[in-house]
Design an enzyme around this catalytic site. Structure first.
Site, PDB file in Angstrom:
ATOM      1  N   TYR A 205       0.851  -1.195   0.000  1.00  0.00           N
ATOM      2  CA  TYR A 205       0.000   0.000   0.000  1.00  0.00           C
ATOM      3  C   TYR A 205       0.881   1.237   0.000  1.00  0.00           C
ATOM      4  O   TYR A 205       1.785   1.367   0.830  1.00  0.00           O
ATOM      5  CB  TYR A 205      -0.905   0.023   1.238  1.00  0.00           C
ATOM      6  CG  TYR A 205      -1.942  -1.071   1.266  1.00  0.00           C
ATOM      7  CD1 TYR A 205      -3.184  -0.893   0.668  1.00  0.00           C
ATOM      8  CD2 TYR A 205      -1.674  -2.286   1.891  1.00  0.00           C
ATOM      9  CE1 TYR A 205      -4.143  -1.904   0.688  1.00  0.00           C
ATOM     10  CE2 TYR A 205      -2.627  -3.305   1.913  1.00  0.00           C
ATOM     11  CZ  TYR A 205      -3.854  -3.104   1.312  1.00  0.00           C
ATOM     12  OH  TYR A 205      -4.788  -4.107   1.329  1.00  0.00           O
ATOM     13  N   SER A 206       0.616   2.141  -0.936  1.00  0.00           N
ATOM     14  CA  SER A 206       1.353   3.403  -0.958  1.00  0.00           C
ATOM     15  C   SER A 206       1.085   4.180   0.330  1.00  0.00           C
ATOM     16  O   SER A 206      -0.063   4.271   0.778  1.00  0.00           O
ATOM     17  CB  SER A 206       0.929   4.251  -2.162  1.00  0.00           C
ATOM     18  OG  SER A 206       1.231   3.590  -3.373  1.00  0.00           O
ATOM     19  N   CYS A 387      -0.305   6.965 -10.478  1.00  0.00           N
ATOM     20  CA  CYS A 387      -0.538   5.994  -9.413  1.00  0.00           C
ATOM     21  C   CYS A 387      -2.027   5.665  -9.350  1.00  0.00           C
ATOM     22  O   CYS A 387      -2.877   6.557  -9.386  1.00  0.00           O
ATOM     23  CB  CYS A 387      -0.065   6.528  -8.067  1.00  0.00           C
ATOM     24  SG  CYS A 387      -0.059   5.280  -6.752  1.00  0.00           S
ATOM     25  N   GLU A 427       3.444   3.802 -10.777  1.00  0.00           N
ATOM     26  CA  GLU A 427       3.183   2.779  -9.764  1.00  0.00           C
ATOM     27  C   GLU A 427       1.703   2.426  -9.826  1.00  0.00           C
ATOM     28  O   GLU A 427       0.852   3.160  -9.309  1.00  0.00           O
ATOM     29  CB  GLU A 427       3.564   3.273  -8.374  1.00  0.00           C
ATOM     30  CG  GLU A 427       3.399   2.193  -7.299  1.00  0.00           C
ATOM     31  CD  GLU A 427       3.917   2.653  -5.951  1.00  0.00           C
ATOM     32  OE1 GLU A 427       5.098   2.383  -5.647  1.00  0.00           O
ATOM     33  OE2 GLU A 427       3.162   3.319  -5.212  1.00  0.00           O
ATOM     34  N   TYR A 429      -1.376  -0.906  -9.767  1.00  0.00           N
ATOM     35  CA  TYR A 429      -1.607  -2.190  -9.117  1.00  0.00           C
ATOM     36  C   TYR A 429      -2.900  -2.812  -9.611  1.00  0.00           C
ATOM     37  O   TYR A 429      -3.694  -2.174 -10.258  1.00  0.00           O
ATOM     38  CB  TYR A 429      -1.653  -2.016  -7.591  1.00  0.00           C
ATOM     39  CG  TYR A 429      -2.392  -0.771  -7.142  1.00  0.00           C
ATOM     40  CD1 TYR A 429      -3.768  -0.775  -6.975  1.00  0.00           C
ATOM     41  CD2 TYR A 429      -1.700   0.433  -6.909  1.00  0.00           C
ATOM     42  CE1 TYR A 429      -4.444   0.362  -6.578  1.00  0.00           C
ATOM     43  CE2 TYR A 429      -2.371   1.578  -6.512  1.00  0.00           C
ATOM     44  CZ  TYR A 429      -3.741   1.538  -6.349  1.00  0.00           C
ATOM     45  OH  TYR A 429      -4.404   2.681  -5.961  1.00  0.00           O
TER      46      TYR A 429
END
Length: 429
Positions: A205-206, A387, A427, A429
């Site tokens: 998790y960022s 992101c 980044e 996901y």
């Protein structure tokens, strides 16, 4: 100047709070939660209440002026609210409550003095010089020896019409888990996997706070987590068997719960701070806003060397479904108001806005509206960050390719150039 003002506030609080108040000798009669003291007692109580309110207001104003004089960011002003809390009670222990309130004001004043003397300025977690990335912490804690953090708070941060539930989770790491803005934490959910009985794998998790944390103590960090659920068309309800194990664990945590953590992970999303005139273009969807909140807090809300030096422009694009799904909007609006030349903000609300073709406004459509400015900034050395869900990138890349064609540029060559100059940060996901 700030120290003198705070000293005056503290002395005022001390003198006012502890001045003896003559109480009548009339017997006191308790009736449940009320107290009968006669006319004289009521008058005395009224005066006492007015005095306490005046004291709190005065101390609050003085501490506010002191914060401003000391150059503290708006977020730090929350501390002064301790001086504005006045508990007016109608019980026999009014005098005790009054003394306690006065002592609270003094304690708040002492805390402010501690801050203004520089003991906790946001410079104690900096490299030397502050932009040097040679010692960025990476993978300090690993799967076999994770760190145990404790939840400070878990709060839903979206409105009732948002598509799903997103929570802001603050975790106490006692200063033993340093990280930089743009890095991620790994979380190992409790329990074991049903299929083989082995521990659950790590989920990344960022981190959604600066290295100093939301309280700026350097001892906490925050996560922005959307609860993952699966809607079953047959059940016509969420299927608990298919819910996200880690996201649901985090969104259900309560203060004091333990969280097994690894990391910090990654360097791709770090900010290059050596040149304070660098422009940052930040593109996020949903909880992909996390690292950019850390960027904005570091540049505009904290008393850091980076904030003092920054002369560039940080431009944030956020794509969500509707206004209720916006994340940290209050902070971003404050930054926009206070730093209009250094911070820009644009939202893409897919269910409330239309793009130029009359379709839904997705993140790539909003970015395309400013294509000329963005390409000019990139040619001037700006760094662009992406992101969020990996599904955002095909639309972004398709849009950029079309813009390149319109400008007579070869898309692959253009992107390769950005990557070679380390201006391209992704980044997903």
């Amino acid at each position: 100047m700030a120290k003198l003002i705070l000293a005056a506030a503290t002395l005022l609080a001390s003198a006012s709070a502890f001045t003896p108040i003559a109480l009548p000798s009339t017997p006191v009669t308790n009736h449940g939660s009320s107290t009968s003291l006669g006319v004289t007692a009521d008058e005395t109580s009224s005066k006492r209440k007015r005095a306490l309110k005046t004291l709190a207001r005065t101390a609050g104003v003085l501490s506010s002026v002191a914060f401003t004089t000391a150059g503290f960011p708006p977020a730090a002003l929350a501390a002064k609210k301790a001086a504005e809390v006045v508990e007016v009670v109608k019980t026999v222990d009014n005098t005790q409550k009054l003394l306690a309130a006065g002592a609270g004001v003094i304690a708040a004043g002492a805390a402010v003095i501690k801050l203004t003397t520089g003991e906790k300025a946001q410079d104690f977690l900096e490299a030397s010089p502050y932009w040097d990335q040679s010692n960025v912490p990476v993978n300090v804690y690993k799967n076999k020896a994770p760190f145990t953090g404790k939840v400070v708070s878990t709060k839903r941060i979206v409105g009732p019409k948002a598509t799903g539930e997103t929570c802001h989770i603050i975790i106490d790491h006692k200063g033993d888990f340093p990280y930089w803005e743009g890095q991620s934490w790994g979380v190992i959910p409790p329990g074991t996997r049903e299929k083989d009985g082995k521990p659950h794998s790590v989920r990344l998790y960022s981190i959604a706070s600066s290295r100093y944390g939301d309280d700026m103590s350097g001892k906490t960090g925050s996560l922005c987590v959307r609860r993952a659920t699966y809607w079953c068309p047959e059940l016509k309800a969420d299927d608990p068997a298919k819910k996200g194990i880690c996201s649901n664990f985090l969104c259900d945590t309560k203060p004091g719960d333990e969280v097994m953590m690894t990391g910090p992970a990654g360097k791709v999303m770090l900010m290059p701070e050596e040149d304070p005139k660098t422009d940052y273009i930040m593109v996020a969807t949903g909880t992909g806003i996390a690292p950019f909140r850390g960027f904005v807090r570091r540049l505009f809300f904290e008393n850091t060397p980076a904030a003092k030096a920054y002369k560039g422009q940080a431009w944030l694009f956020l794509g969500v479904a509707n206004g209720d799904a916006l994340l940290y909007d209050d902070e971003f609006q404050e930054a926009k108001t206070k730093f209009p030349d250094n911070f820009r903000l644009d939202y893409a609300l897919s269910r409330e806005q239309e793009n130029k073709k009359g379709g839904k406004m997705y993140i790539q459509d909003k970015v395309e509206e400013y294509a000329d400015e963005i390409f000019a900034k990139l040619e001037g050395g700006a760094h662009i960050y992406f992101c969020g869900l990996k599904g955002m990138m095909p639309g972004i890349q398709g849009m950029l390719e079309e813009v390149c064609k319109a400008k007579g540029l070869e898309y692959e060559t253009f992107i390769k150039g950005l990557k070679e100059k380390k201006q391209w940060h992704v980044e997903v996901y």
